[in-house]
Design a protein around this motif. Structure first.
Motif, short mmCIF file in Angstrom:
data_model
loop_
_atom_site.label_atom_id
_atom_site.label_comp_id
_atom_site.label_asym_id
_atom_site.label_seq_id
_atom_site.Cartn_x
_atom_site.Cartn_y
_atom_site.Cartn_z
N UNK A 1 -17.82 -3.21 -16.62
CA UNK A 1 -16.94 -2.87 -15.50
C UNK A 1 -16.49 -4.09 -14.74
N UNK A 2 -17.22 -5.23 -14.92
CA UNK A 2 -16.79 -6.46 -14.31
C UNK A 2 -17.45 -6.76 -12.99
N UNK A 3 -17.64 -8.05 -12.73
CA UNK A 3 -18.29 -8.50 -11.51
C UNK A 3 -17.50 -8.10 -10.26
N UNK A 4 -16.18 -8.12 -10.36
CA UNK A 4 -15.35 -7.81 -9.20
C UNK A 4 -14.75 -6.41 -9.32
N UNK A 5 -15.64 -5.43 -9.51
CA UNK A 5 -15.19 -4.04 -9.62
C UNK A 5 -15.00 -3.39 -8.26
N UNK A 6 -15.28 -4.15 -7.19
CA UNK A 6 -15.17 -3.67 -5.81
C UNK A 6 -16.12 -2.51 -5.53
N UNK B 1 -17.28 8.38 -7.71
CA UNK B 1 -18.49 7.61 -8.04
C UNK B 1 -18.33 7.19 -9.49
N UNK B 2 -17.49 6.17 -9.71
CA UNK B 2 -17.06 5.88 -11.08
C UNK B 2 -16.80 4.40 -11.34
N UNK B 3 -17.41 3.52 -10.55
CA UNK B 3 -17.20 2.10 -10.76
C UNK B 3 -15.73 1.74 -10.59
N UNK C 1 -20.74 3.01 -3.32
CA UNK C 1 -21.57 1.81 -3.52
C UNK C 1 -21.28 0.75 -2.47
N UNK C 2 -20.16 0.02 -2.59
CA UNK C 2 -19.74 -0.93 -1.56
C UNK C 2 -18.88 -0.20 -0.53
#
Length: 333
Positions: free
Chosen positions: A31-36, A215-217, A238-239
């Motif tokens: 999903x990547x480090x910067x998935x927010x 809730x899906x990245x 999450x964030x």
């Protein structure tokens, strides 16, 4: 000291620089480090630790399932500890690797590894159902159509915990409300498909939903964008995602992955292993209130939600955990 974060190439996975004593490492989920969202929360915790301590860490982004065990072994061989992973999919790779590196501490956030078989592993779980219950209450009190919805990522028990807690919160304040629930997919690509997230949101809106919880990245970014475009409320995860679509994101269900990473890096070689759960009582979950959404949530709603949070913390109110028996009293999957 200048903050330095050392990003490894996800393709090459070449770890050629030896770690200094107690240098931690962080491996992100797909999903990547910067998935927010989830992964970015982990990154934020690591960078906060580095900024406050002057320490350094290495991190890597996964691009395929096959890289998980390889990355764990190479970090361990280089002497990094603790090695922190984000996402339940690291549970089996860590269980396969940890015994070969008994002097290395491993952390799985959202996963679970048998503490007796792997005494050098810390498994960190969250009471997602508690935070989701609170944002469900907010949704149930905000809806004008009496229909709200949920878009999950990969259809797994963990994501059903979010959906189930959300539905319970909605029904607690609005028993007549309908809750529509859809999952994006059944494999890890479900975490990174904002187009599919948008399509599901449009379908839910056509069925009356005027509040949608994602809730899906990274898939959730498509949900939030579509909700804003279509003029309905969304709820982040999450964030704190309130800033992404100001005035449209009603709130965000906070899952303090950042604190879990920060605490693990702070403990370093002295990290206590085993199994812990982050919940409302230790501020592991919650909901966001800031300048982006404080004008759209009435005080009466906040009062009711804070009251419920206090009851959950005290044990007076128990939110059903889907994973306890694979069932949900407020939602049919």
């Amino acid at each position: 000291m200048t903050l330095k974060t050392k990003l490894l190439s996800a393709a090459a996975l070449t770890l050629t620089v030896s770690a200094a004593a107690a240098d931690p490492a962080l491996i992100y989920d797909l999903g990547g480090k910067f998935d927010k969202s989830f992964n970015e929360a982990a990154f934020n915790g690591a960078t906060r630790w580095a900024a406050e301590t002057g320490g350094e860490f290495k991190d890597i982004e996964m691009t395929s399932e096959a890289q998980r065990e390889q990355a764990l072994r190479r970090f361990a061989e280089q002497g990094f500890t603790p090695i922190i992973t984000s996402g339940f999919s690291f549970s089996t790779p860590i269980a396969n690797v940890a015994g070969d590196y008994p002097d290395t501490k491993f952390v799985t956030i959202d996963g679970w590894v048998d503490p007796e078989a792997n005494p050098n592993v810390l498994s960190i779980g969250f009471a997602e159902e508690e935070g989701s219950y609170l944002v469900g209450m907010i949704a149930g009190l905000a809806t004008e159509s009496n229909t709200v919805s949920f878009v999950g990522g990969m259809d797994i028990p963990l994501i059903r915990k979010f959906a189930c807690g959300y539905a319970q919160g909605v029904k607690a304040v609005n028993p007549e409300a309908e809750v529509i629930s859809n999952m994006t997919g059944t494999d890890p690509t479900a975490w990174a498909d904002p187009v599919k997230g948008s399509e599901l949101t449009k379908a839910q809106i056509s069925n009356g939903s005027d509040v949608v919880f994602a809730a899906a990245g990274a898939t959730g970014l498509g949900v939030l964008q579509t909700a804003a475009d279509e003029g309905i409320y969304s709820i982040g995860v999450d964030s704190n995602q309130n800033y992404l679509q100001p005035g449209s994101v009603l709130t965000s269900m906070l899952k303090r992955v950042d604190n879990a990473v920060y605490d693990a890096m702070t403990a370093g070689e002295d990290l206590e292993t085993g199994v812990i759960t982050k919940d409302l009582s230790n501020r592991g979950v919650g909901f966001s209130l800031d300048g982006y959404n404080e004008q759209i949530i009435p005080f009466t709603t906040l009062s009711e939600v804070y009251g419920a949070a206090a009851m959950i913390e005290s044990g007076e109110l128990e939110v059903h955990d889907y994973t306890s028996d694979d069932s949900c009293p407020a939602l049919t999957f």
